[in-house]
Scaffold this motif. Sequence first.
Motif, PDB file in Angstrom:
ATOM      1  N   ASP A  67      32.405  45.645  42.676  1.00 51.33           N
ATOM      2  CA  ASP A  67      31.597  46.127  41.552  1.00 51.33           C
ATOM      3  C   ASP A  67      32.439  46.923  40.560  1.00 51.33           C
ATOM      4  O   ASP A  67      32.248  46.820  39.344  1.00 51.33           O
ATOM      5  CB  ASP A  67      30.443  47.002  42.059  1.00 51.33           C
ATOM      6  N   THR A  68      33.368  47.702  41.063  1.00 47.50           N
ATOM      7  CA  THR A  68      34.233  48.497  40.180  1.00 47.50           C
ATOM      8  C   THR A  68      34.927  47.611  39.163  1.00 47.50           C
ATOM      9  O   THR A  68      34.902  47.885  37.960  1.00 47.50           O
ATOM     10  CB  THR A  68      35.291  49.268  41.001  1.00 47.50           C
ATOM     11  N   LEU A  69      35.547  46.545  39.642  1.00 50.91           N
ATOM     12  CA  LEU A  69      36.282  45.661  38.745  1.00 50.91           C
ATOM     13  C   LEU A  69      35.340  44.958  37.777  1.00 50.91           C
ATOM     14  O   LEU A  69      35.629  44.856  36.574  1.00 50.91           O
ATOM     15  CB  LEU A  69      37.082  44.635  39.544  1.00 50.91           C
ATOM     16  N   ASN A  70      34.207  44.467  38.262  1.00 47.33           N
ATOM     17  CA  ASN A  70      33.253  43.810  37.363  1.00 47.33           C
ATOM     18  C   ASN A  70      32.822  44.739  36.242  1.00 47.33           C
ATOM     19  O   ASN A  70      32.716  44.325  35.082  1.00 47.33           O
ATOM     20  CB  ASN A  70      32.031  43.331  38.144  1.00 47.33           C
ATOM     21  N   ASN A  71      32.581  45.999  36.575  1.00 50.77           N
ATOM     22  CA  ASN A  71      32.151  46.949  35.553  1.00 50.77           C
ATOM     23  C   ASN A  71      33.248  47.219  34.529  1.00 50.77           C
ATOM     24  O   ASN A  71      32.996  47.274  33.322  1.00 50.77           O
ATOM     25  CB  ASN A  71      31.714  48.268  36.205  1.00 50.77           C
ATOM     26  N   VAL A  72      34.478  47.388  35.010  1.00 50.22           N
ATOM     27  CA  VAL A  72      35.592  47.656  34.093  1.00 50.22           C
ATOM     28  C   VAL A  72      35.842  46.449  33.190  1.00 50.22           C
ATOM     29  O   VAL A  72      36.069  46.601  31.975  1.00 50.22           O
ATOM     30  CB  VAL A  72      36.871  48.026  34.871  1.00 50.22           C
ATOM     31  N   LEU A  73      35.777  45.253  33.757  1.00 48.82           N
ATOM     32  CA  LEU A  73      35.980  44.057  32.938  1.00 48.82           C
ATOM     33  C   LEU A  73      34.861  43.877  31.919  1.00 48.82           C
ATOM     34  O   LEU A  73      35.058  43.280  30.866  1.00 48.82           O
ATOM     35  CB  LEU A  73      36.071  42.815  33.829  1.00 48.82           C
TER      36      LEU A  73
END
Length: 199
Positions: A67-73
Amino acid sequence: MQFDPNNLEQSAIYKLLTGSIIPRPIGWISTIDENGINNLAPFSYFNIVGEKHVMFSTAKSKGNNKDTLNNVLSNNEFVVNMVTEDLVEEMNNTAAELAPHEDEFLHANLTPIASSIIKPNRVKEAKISFECKMIHQYTLPNEYNNGATMVIGEIVMMHFDDNVLLDNYKINLETYKPISRLAGSNYAKLGELFSIKRS
């Protein structure tokens, strides 16, 4: 002994690297999704990479982005909150695999506080936080279908508890008390310090 990583199982490579490249600082990354739901997770593949830039790296989980990466992207923003001795249990609680609609701040009984420039919230209890905007990301694919994505962020605002600051912008290690990551379930405090002048 010598090992060719191309002839080792993924678990063996992981244990050798995370057991030898120690201690590692922990970037406690807070993000927010398009529906305004907070996300907070610790990453020990984290460090400073320039005068005002930091990086963290995250591998896929069961073939999917975390989820962290999806949010940052999605919005190019994240906060790095630094982990200290008094927040170890809370940090560990945010490592749980929660559904995307679940808020790790609530799960770990932490207080979200508004950032100054970006949308993701900071951890109020953290003594140091860095608001960041992503400037670059790169995925290293591999045969295990969990290629790591490295995210580089520019720090756009820094937050320090007055209690950890000394004169001339120096950090008081006695009051800061950072935690570092070792291997497996092991973490470390600073321990004995020593100084040596550069040649």
